[in-house]
Design a protein around this motif. Structure first.
Motif, PDB file in Angstrom:
ATOM      1  N   LEU A  91       0.746  -1.158  -0.086  1.00  0.00           N
ATOM      2  CA  LEU A  91      -0.005  -0.020  -0.013  1.00  0.00           C
ATOM      3  C   LEU A  91       0.905   1.202   0.084  1.00  0.00           C
ATOM      4  CD1 LEU A  91      -2.614  -0.985   2.933  1.00  0.00           C
ATOM      5  CD2 LEU A  91      -2.888  -1.297   0.067  1.00  0.00           C
ATOM      6  N   PRO A  92       1.694   1.455  -1.136  1.00  0.00           N
ATOM      7  CA  PRO A  92       2.469   2.643  -1.034  1.00  0.00           C
ATOM      8  C   PRO A  92       1.931   3.904  -0.966  1.00  0.00           C
ATOM      9  CG  PRO A  92       2.254   1.614  -3.174  1.00  0.00           C
ATOM     10  CD  PRO A  92       1.618   0.792  -2.195  1.00  0.00           C
ATOM     11  N   GLU A  93       0.556   4.166  -1.176  1.00  0.00           N
ATOM     12  CA  GLU A  93       0.046   5.409  -0.953  1.00  0.00           C
ATOM     13  C   GLU A  93      -0.251   5.881   0.240  1.00  0.00           C
ATOM     14  OE1 GLU A  93      -3.233   2.272  -1.703  1.00  0.00           O
ATOM     15  OE2 GLU A  93      -1.277   2.393  -2.280  1.00  0.00           O
ATOM     16  N   TRP A  94       0.195   4.855   1.245  1.00  0.00           N
ATOM     17  CA  TRP A  94      -0.164   5.073   2.626  1.00  0.00           C
ATOM     18  C   TRP A  94       1.421   5.293   3.169  1.00  0.00           C
ATOM     19  CZ3 TRP A  94      -4.733   6.101   4.873  1.00  0.00           C
ATOM     20  CH2 TRP A  94      -5.922   5.793   4.399  1.00  0.00           C
ATOM     21  N   CYS A  95       1.274   6.108   4.180  1.00  0.00           N
ATOM     22  CA  CYS A  95       2.796   6.264   4.991  1.00  0.00           C
ATOM     23  C   CYS A  95       2.348   5.747   6.545  1.00  0.00           C
ATOM     24  CB  CYS A  95       3.248   7.639   4.959  1.00  0.00           C
ATOM     25  SG  CYS A  95       4.227   7.949   6.368  1.00  0.00           S
ATOM     26  N   SER A  96       3.183   4.861   6.898  1.00  0.00           N
ATOM     27  CA  SER A  96       2.636   3.972   8.412  1.00  0.00           C
ATOM     28  C   SER A  96       3.000   4.604   9.495  1.00  0.00           C
ATOM     29  CB  SER A  96       3.219   2.602   7.996  1.00  0.00           C
ATOM     30  OG  SER A  96       4.623   2.681   7.858  1.00  0.00           O
ATOM     31  N   ASN A  97       3.840   5.713   9.425  1.00  0.00           N
ATOM     32  CA  ASN A  97       4.262   6.543  10.647  1.00  0.00           C
ATOM     33  C   ASN A  97       4.965   7.748  10.028  1.00  0.00           C
ATOM     34  OD1 ASN A  97       4.174   7.074  13.190  1.00  0.00           O
ATOM     35  ND2 ASN A  97       4.559   4.980  13.784  1.00  0.00           N
ATOM     36  N   ILE A  98       5.043   8.688  10.910  1.00  0.00           N
ATOM     37  CA  ILE A  98       5.941   9.923  10.612  1.00  0.00           C
ATOM     38  C   ILE A  98       6.502  10.097  11.911  1.00  0.00           C
ATOM     39  CG2 ILE A  98       6.045  12.532   9.939  1.00  0.00           C
ATOM     40  CD1 ILE A  98       3.549  12.032   8.356  1.00  0.00           C
ATOM     41  N   GLY A  99       7.988   9.913  12.062  1.00  0.00           N
ATOM     42  CA  GLY A  99       8.854  10.326  13.135  1.00  0.00           C
ATOM     43  C   GLY A  99       9.649  11.482  13.077  1.00  0.00           C
ATOM     44  N   THR A 100       9.892  12.073  14.141  1.00  0.00           N
ATOM     45  CA  THR A 100      10.937  13.244  14.149  1.00  0.00           C
ATOM     46  C   THR A 100      12.273  13.025  14.831  1.00  0.00           C
ATOM     47  OG1 THR A 100       9.067  14.806  14.423  1.00  0.00           O
ATOM     48  CG2 THR A 100      11.323  15.642  14.721  1.00  0.00           C
ATOM     49  N   VAL A 101      13.451  12.995  13.846  1.00  0.00           N
ATOM     50  CA  VAL A 101      14.789  12.672  14.352  1.00  0.00           C
ATOM     51  C   VAL A 101      15.108  13.766  15.270  1.00  0.00           C
ATOM     52  CG1 VAL A 101      16.892  11.981  14.000  1.00  0.00           C
ATOM     53  CG2 VAL A 101      15.519  11.184  12.400  1.00  0.00           C
ATOM     54  N   GLN A 102      15.558  13.498  16.587  1.00  0.00           N
ATOM     55  CA  GLN A 102      15.760  14.513  17.584  1.00  0.00           C
ATOM     56  C   GLN A 102      17.237  14.282  18.079  1.00  0.00           C
ATOM     57  OE1 GLN A 102      12.552  13.942  20.254  1.00  0.00           O
ATOM     58  NE2 GLN A 102      11.256  15.705  19.229  1.00  0.00           N
ATOM     59  N   LEU A 103      17.608  15.404  18.634  1.00  0.00           N
ATOM     60  CA  LEU A 103      18.917  15.302  19.274  1.00  0.00           C
ATOM     61  C   LEU A 103      18.502  15.697  20.723  1.00  0.00           C
ATOM     62  CD1 LEU A 103      21.652  16.876  17.209  1.00  0.00           C
ATOM     63  CD2 LEU A 103      20.910  14.589  17.253  1.00  0.00           C
ATOM     64  N   VAL A 104      18.709  15.014  21.882  1.00  0.00           N
ATOM     65  CA  VAL A 104      18.455  15.366  23.328  1.00  0.00           C
ATOM     66  C   VAL A 104      19.524  15.294  24.142  1.00  0.00           C
ATOM     67  CG1 VAL A 104      16.891  14.580  24.956  1.00  0.00           C
ATOM     68  CG2 VAL A 104      16.188  13.910  22.643  1.00  0.00           C
ATOM     69  N   TYR A 105      19.752  16.341  24.736  1.00  0.00           N
ATOM     70  CA  TYR A 105      20.721  16.550  25.759  1.00  0.00           C
ATOM     71  C   TYR A 105      20.379  17.452  26.877  1.00  0.00           C
ATOM     72  CZ  TYR A 105      21.613  20.743  22.433  1.00  0.00           C
ATOM     73  OH  TYR A 105      21.354  21.791  21.737  1.00  0.00           O
TER      74      TYR A 105
END
Length: 307
Positions: free
Chosen positions: A260-274
């Motif tokens: 089902l390539p017309e669907w994105c299964s999740n959207i995440g944010t890459v973060q730096l944490v300190y």
């Protein structure tokens, strides 16, 4: 005036939760730590730590004293930073954590480039998908992908890029079948990330319009790390939700099928944490900038990211 070294030794013992742990982390002998803190307690006729062979507990007075010692040590670090900033070349130890799959696909080339540029920098890395506590785990920087809002105001969280996930399965599992509707997902076993979750689901986003759907799962396989999810999908044990970047080559070679390539299964944010600190070491400033700029440049050249 009492030696400031004793304040530092006390800070280390409380920070690491015991004499043995502090000794192992700092290579200061357990006997020295114990003796110096006993001398400190005797000088002021107070009890800062209640201890026995099986018991370690910081007293209320000890906790209050620890917080003040922490301020002194952080202030001393900031003073040292003023001197370090005079050095042309960044140097020192950086302790950071990163999920293994992110390290392999995204961070390793940036890390190698940084260390080649600054040969006096040393690195200790923890490859783990666990959510580290940068305040208490002795980690300078955590690199992670987050799917929810950050609620901890005591740490700094820098959003770097947004990544997309997709649903994939092995040809062995699908047996030549092409899925055309979301409801067909329920006809196949699934592989899920997270072993402690009571409920597992995929949150699907349609890429052509605003529709969103939650697919509730009863996973056949659960893993605490994305690598486990990835290999289970390759072996045909179920449909998996994985970062597009991690499976792009497998999709191109046919080892995995993009469902089902017309669907994105999740959207995440890459973060730096300190940790939030008034003064940051020069080497950390350089490292943070290098990772952010490198990942954003990489995202412009590859699929699997959102602007």
């Amino acid at each position: 005036m009492h030696s400031f070294d004793d304040y530092y030794y006390f800070y280390l013992v409380v920070k690491y939760g015991g004499f043995s742990a502090a000794s192992e982390a700092t290579e200061i002998t357990k006997s020295k730590l114990s003796r110096r803190i006993l001398d400190l307690e005797a000088k002021f006729n107070v009890t800062l730590i209640q201890r026995s062979t099986r018991h370690f507990k910081v007293t209320p007075l000890g906790q209050e004293f620890f917080e003040e010692c922490k301020k002194i040590i952080e202030h001393a670090d900031n003073i040292e930073n003023i001197l370090l900033k005079q050095n042309v070349e960044p140097q020192g130890l950086i302790k950071f954590s990163c999920p293994p799959m992110m390290m392999e696909r995204q961070i390793q080339p940036l890390l190698t480039e940084f260390m080649n540029k600054y040969p006096k920098v040393n690195i200790e890395m923890e490859l783990s998908s666990r959510r580290v506590d940068v305040l208490n785990d002795d980690i300078d920087l955590a690199i992670r992908t987050n799917f929810s809002e950050n609620e901890d105001s005591s740490i700094i969280v820098r959003d770097v890029i947004k990544t997309t996930h997709c649903l994939v399965a092995s040809p062995t599992l699908l047996q030549g079948r092409e899925l055309t509707h979301i409801t067909e997902l329920y006809e196949f076993p699934s592989v899920a990330l997270g072993m402690q979750k009571q409920q597992n689901q995929w949150h699907l986003h349609n890429l052509t319009h605003a529709e969103q759907i939650d697919i509730h799962l009863q996973p056949r396989v659960k893993s605490n790390d994305l690598s486990g999810v990835y290999f289970a999908a390759l072996e045909g044990l179920g449909i998996a939700d994985l970062p597009y970047l991690a499976v792009e080559k497998d999709i191109q070679t046919g080892r995995l099928i993009h469902i089902l390539p017309e669907w994105c299964s999740n959207i995440g944010t890459v973060q730096l944490v300190y940790a939030s600190r008034k003064g940051q070491r020069v080497v950390m400033d350089k490292f943070i900038t290098h990772i952010i700029e490198g990942m954003r440049q990489y995202a412009q050249q590859h699929q699997g990211y959102l602007s």
